[in-house]
Design a protein around this motif. Sequence first.
Motif, short mmCIF file in Angstrom:
data_model
loop_
_atom_site.label_atom_id
_atom_site.label_comp_id
_atom_site.label_asym_id
_atom_site.label_seq_id
_atom_site.Cartn_x
_atom_site.Cartn_y
_atom_site.Cartn_z
N SER A 25 0.77 -1.12 -0.10
CA SER A 25 -0.12 -0.11 -0.13
C SER A 25 0.83 1.41 -0.11
O SER A 25 1.57 1.47 0.87
CB SER A 25 -0.75 -0.08 1.46
N GLN A 27 -0.09 4.14 0.41
CA GLN A 27 -0.47 5.14 1.19
C GLN A 27 0.55 5.27 2.37
O GLN A 27 0.34 6.12 3.34
CB GLN A 27 -2.16 4.99 1.51
N ASP A 28 1.25 4.36 2.66
CA ASP A 28 1.99 4.21 3.93
C ASP A 28 3.32 4.93 3.89
O ASP A 28 4.29 4.47 4.55
CB ASP A 28 2.06 2.83 4.38
#
Length: 147
Positions: A25, A27-28
Amino acid sequence: MNFKFSFLFILSTVLTSCSLGDNTSYQDIITYKEQWHLVESNGGVSGSTSQFELHTIVWEFDGEEENLTITNNNTDDSKEDLLDSGTYSFSQNNETDKSYLSINGTEYGEVTFESTGAFTLDGTSLSTGTVSDGYSYEFTRILVEVD
């Protein structure tokens, strides 16, 4: 033979059931900012040396805006700590193989990076020559996670 077949079947089942896909991910992703902590000043007419704990005096350079934000929490007036808390403009003047830092239009000295995590601001070495009563300032870099 039956054992070899069973072993190969189990091995192939395990290997083919593993996913090689990228499930990361994005987004991390963690973002950091650099803080430069004044850890030592030395020099002047008396040749004094002052040491500071990390987080006492913090400099943050914004290269895009050419601003320097200083947080100075030093309460000991006997220690040379350069500048008070505030936001200043800065520029870097490169001459030959040397780099000089100016803050609010005043040159403060030659900048030398000892490593990626430390630099010295040498107030005895200016682009116009040497100064006998200047101070040298040692900074250490700390990376801080940005929310």
